[in-house]
Design an enzyme around this catalytic site. Sequence first.
Site, PDB file in Angstrom:
ATOM      1  N   HIS A  13      20.034  65.408  58.567  1.00  0.00           N
ATOM      2  CA  HIS A  13      20.965  65.475  57.449  1.00  0.00           C
ATOM      3  C   HIS A  13      21.546  64.128  57.074  1.00  0.00           C
ATOM      4  CE1 HIS A  13      20.881  69.864  57.853  1.00  0.00           C
ATOM      5  NE2 HIS A  13      21.340  69.868  56.621  1.00  0.00           N
ATOM      6  N   GLY A  14      21.661  63.243  58.025  1.00  0.00           N
ATOM      7  CA  GLY A  14      22.218  61.957  57.614  1.00  0.00           C
ATOM      8  C   GLY A  14      22.347  60.965  58.734  1.00  0.00           C
TER       9      GLY A  14
END
Lengths: 302, 444
Positions: B301-302
Amino acid sequence: MPSFRSFVAKSLIFLVSFAFLDIVLGKSIIWMSLNAKGGDYGKCRYVCFESEEQCLVFGSSRAHCHYNPHILSDSLKLSCFNCGRDGAGIIQNYGKIRLVEKRRKPKIIIYDVFPIVDILTHCDNHRDLDLLRLYSDNDEIRNIVCQVDSDEKFKMYSNLYRVNGKYHNIIKDFILRKPLNESNGFFANNSKFDSLKINKIPQYKLEIDSIKVSYLRKMVAERRETNIIFVISPIWYGMNSKELNPLRQLCKENNLPLIDFSSDPKYLHHDEYFYDGAHLNAKGADEFTKDLICELRKKDLF
Amino acid sequence: MERMKWRNGYLLLVSYLLYANWNPAYALILLGITAVTYLLARQFEGSRSRKKIIVGGAFLTLLPLLIFKYYNFINESVYALLSVVGLRFQLPGLNWAIPMGISFFTFQALGYLFDVYYKRISAEKDFLIYALFISFFPSIVAGPINKASFVIPQLRALRPYFNHSKAVEGMKMLLWGMFMKVVVADRLALYVDKVYSSYVNYSGVACFEASILYSIQIYADFAGYSLMAIGIGKTLGFELTENFRRPYFSYSVTDFWHRWHISLSAWLKDYVYIPMGGSRCSRLRCYWNILITFLVSGVWHGANWTYIIWGAIHGICQIIEKILGQQKCKYGIVGKMAKIAITFLVINFAWIFFRSSSIGDAVDFIDRFFDLTLPLIFEPVALIDIVFILWLFLADLLEELKPNHHLFFENKYAIVRYSSYIVVLLMIMLSGILSESTFIYAVF
């Protein structure tokens, strides 16, 4: 089995019906905004199409609650109206001033400058177009909107788009006709200082918005007989003076007065005059308006 | 078949033009990943060094993602670690924009490669079809992450020029997805961003309110976009992977991941969890597999420790549920409602880390909920926004009770159907945020 042709035909009928609804409903709501007698849209209508006061104060929410028009009227012996509106920046205010000047030339315009809406890139210029879209049947206003964003030329073919986000307030203002809790456009905030709101002082990128500055310059260039006075009203946490450089330059070039209270020690960090970090309370507004009048007299502007 | 080739070619051209419109150079990265995975998959046939090919292929496929998305994060983290022992060494940072959707199409390509390696599918010989599978424009930016076994047969098949029922379904999905995105999600973003960006200026109650609204915002944003992508795909005659199934009606975190970003959780299950042993191993090993899977999810996700913490929270919650036997719901209606509420609060808590820019901010944000010295002041949310949230909730509730049957969009009376289309479109035009907005998940 329904065919492609029938799908296209039904879609076209749907779109045409919706386009008809767009025209009828959209234009009706726009008409309501131009005929509202109460609320925020009633005030905007009054300012742009009916106001006759000789002294007008323009600006954002800071103008709205900083300048007491009764004190200004008594001292300057001029009728005064506070046209300040929450979130209004130079582009919106320029548009409103142009609509006023189409009818008449006010004697004085006091413009309360707040860098984040009038000079810096921090606030998106589309915010200012919100109100102007309603008045874009006027060519000059339409040009302003399209200059800020060329896509608006196409988007505004939809009347519903023009009232996007504000239709419920327009309808409410038109039907209820409830006046704002104001006096001659001035909102006196009697709230106590909210210390929560100054826990974190906002940090803005010091990037000058060339579009905003161009509208400041236009306003000055087109002023004719009207006196424009730029004022920076008090702010609890002070202001970075670099934010005001374009304005100082503009005033210097045009020999215009600039009255700066942003670092006045009387107001800086003085809770008693504010209700949050950027807005004066009623007591602060009255104090400031009196101080402003003294400054105007000192500079021989009256 | 010749006509099908032309049609697929046209779709491929449109997909690449749309992607290149954002950044022409990054279209080359998309093409590169496509070419690498296509060629390597074909190498598996008859090869004795399949393992070497898959390891090398996975590395090459992930390399652009690692560079664009994780380089700065790895660089800063290593620097921070070395600083602890007095070593100050840091490589120069990269100031490159992340190619849009890189996490999605990389995983889609990698999934294909693994499927061919595990002999679940045979390697696609037609490069045109494979390239279209990877770059298909409705889903390239923010998913769903489609399986080759699901989409490629559709691309190969002789499909009719137009399928009326699919087109109508697709347009309904597009309309409702747009409502979720521009009316619900983008409107809530105005409030949420204001509070999260300067939470110290708001009361604990307002912060809690913002956390709840963010949970709704991210659902409406991502599910709305997915629905739009699936709708466009359907209008063109394709079925894409379902991605959301009313996730906030989950009765456990385990159930949540059967309803939220279904394509990603399926990918993680098939290519991370099961290859590690899944649940066919000792209990402790199974818990470990769950934790690693969700750490990978967090990392996907990041490039921030907050996402890793978010993933870890989900992993740990699922482990606890497994230990306590709470993955399913064995209770009556009241028990089920209680479980749904508790699950929502747990998910909501995890989203705080997802949304915050640092762990410190997340902890401070949560700390404010329990600070009794702060005033109990709600920040006002517009009544119209509450109406939209309730509308979305009711629509989801009705669909939860009667799946695949929208009360108004699938009503037997045409007047009800068309009126509902008009009302939804009206709300989009009147209340939607129609200026430039981005999808939250587009940055992945």
